[in-house]
Scaffold this active site. Structure first.
Site, mmCIF file in Angstrom:
data_model
loop_
_atom_site.group_PDB
_atom_site.id
_atom_site.type_symbol
_atom_site.label_atom_id
_atom_site.label_comp_id
_atom_site.label_asym_id
_atom_site.label_seq_id
_atom_site.Cartn_x
_atom_site.Cartn_y
_atom_site.Cartn_z
ATOM 1 N N ASP A 220 0.806 -1.214 -0.077
ATOM 2 C CA ASP A 220 -0.172 0.044 0.185
ATOM 3 C C ASP A 220 0.950 1.180 0.006
ATOM 4 O O ASP A 220 2.023 0.987 0.061
ATOM 5 C CB ASP A 220 -0.901 0.079 1.280
ATOM 6 C CG ASP A 220 -0.026 -0.062 2.497
ATOM 7 O OD1 ASP A 220 0.337 -1.271 2.884
ATOM 8 O OD2 ASP A 220 0.395 0.860 3.111
ATOM 9 N N ASP A 222 0.588 3.781 2.171
ATOM 10 C CA ASP A 222 0.657 4.304 3.716
ATOM 11 C C ASP A 222 -0.537 5.413 3.688
ATOM 12 O O ASP A 222 -1.610 5.192 2.916
ATOM 13 C CB ASP A 222 1.804 4.448 4.137
ATOM 14 C CG ASP A 222 1.855 4.692 5.815
ATOM 15 O OD1 ASP A 222 1.070 3.932 6.248
ATOM 16 O OD2 ASP A 222 2.327 5.538 6.328
#
Ligand SMILES: CSC[C@H]1O[C@H](OP(=O)(O)O)[C@H](O)[C@@H]1O
Ligand SMILES: Nc1ncnc2[nH]cnc12
Length: 315
Positions: A220, A222
């Site tokens: 991902d 973040d």
């Protein structure tokens, strides 16, 4: 003739609870002076007889929060099996646009954002003081060796997974993800990746004189991207399975070469840390508790086994 020594330890992170293409040999669950590892360790073998020890960091059913991972027991248990080199896998957030989810990285530096709640040294609570060197928190020679092998495995897989090197990973306490402000700050600090697991694992591997590298798998972005949603566990899960499949392929591809390198002409690559604690342990004193020396002998028998154990101050 098959070599039954277990020289390679693999730590699986989120999503990685087993590895493929290996024949199960047995489960072991060594009790260490720091308790039991996260889960029983699987000993498995390749068709040609190379044994590896696999440990699921959060337990087989992912029941252990990052702050509660028994990292001392994990590292001590692996060392007690004869392991010399640990390849640890971790699901990480990306703090850089170019490191897209699905990418792999071999970080070279760490920024510690844990909160002091994780026991981070084998020497903690003992009467013996040691200061391990940690300027280069991963085993540089091992990381260099891995770079070519991991790249090759990723190319062979053919999904176009990119490998990044020389990156800095931030290790945060969790279990909640970072705020947007923290995520932006980590980028300003020079962080490229973020997880909740590399510490104290890497510190303990260093104290145990084991070579240690992290294969970080990005799941991902973040929470630093202004136009994007902040990271959620659901977002992480989207990439977790594909990353775990690729991690298993990488592990299966490198095990034989790694074992051959450890036991052959390239052995010195994996012995970078051996003997380093000699320069880290404070001189022996009458005030050191013999029970503490016995406890430490579990991970560092070279220095602490028996009364005749070498006095490091005279080394
Ligand atoms: C599931 S998202 C957060 C969680 O995932 C990573 O675990 P691991 O390093 O064991 O793969 C991260 O460090 C957090 O513990
Ligand atoms: N964004 C993130 N922060 C911390 N640990 C993670 N593991 C996977 N993604 C993460």
């Amino acid at each position: 003739m098959a070599d039954e020594k277990v020289l390679i330890g693999i730590i699986g992170g989120s999503g990685l609870y087993h590895i493929d293409n290996l024949t199960f040999v047995k489960h072991v669950n060594p009790e260490t002076p720091w308790g039991f590892p996260s889960s029983p360790i699987t000993i498995a073998t390749t068709p040609s007889g190379t044994h590896v020890a696999f440990l699921a960091r959060h337990g087989q059913g992912h029941t252990i929060l990052p702050s509660a991972v028994p990292a001392r027991a994990n590292i001590a248990a692996l060392k007690s099996l004869g392991v010399r080199t640990i390849i640890a896998f971790s699901a990480v957030g990306s703090l850089r646009e170019e490191i897209s989810p699905g990418s792999f990285a071999l970080p070279s530096q760490i920024i510690d954002r844990t909160k002091g709640v994780r026991p981070a040294s084998f020497f903690e609570g003992t009467s013996i003081v040691a200061h391990a060197m940690f300027g280069d928190p991963f085993s540089g020679k091992l990381v260099n060796w891995l770079e070519g092998k991991v790249k090759k495995a990723l190319e062979a897989e053919g999904r176009g997974v990119q490998l990044f090197t020389g990156k800095t990973i931030v290790c945060m306490e969790g279990p909640q993800f970072s705020t947007r402000a923290e995520s932006i700050m980590y980028r300003q600090w020079g962080g490229d990746l973020i997880n909740m697991s590399v510490l104290p694992e890497a510190k303990l591997a260093r104290e145990a004189e084991l070579s240690y590298a992290l294969i970080a798998t990005a799941t991902d972005y973040d929470s630093w991207r202004p136009q994007s949603e902040a990271v959620t566990a659901a977002e992480v899960f989207k990439t977790l399975k594909a990353n775990a499949d690729t991690s298993r392929l990488v592990a299966a591809t490198i095990i034989e070469d790694l074992h051959a390198a450890i036991t052959g002409d390239e052995a010195s690559i994996f012995l970078e840390e051996a003997g380093t604690m000699k320069f880290s342990i404070m001189p022996r004193s009458q005030l050191q508790n013999p029970e503490d020396r016995k406890k430490l002998a579990f991970v560092l028998p070279e220095y602490f086994e028996g009364e005749e154990a070498k006095d490091v101050s005279s080394a």
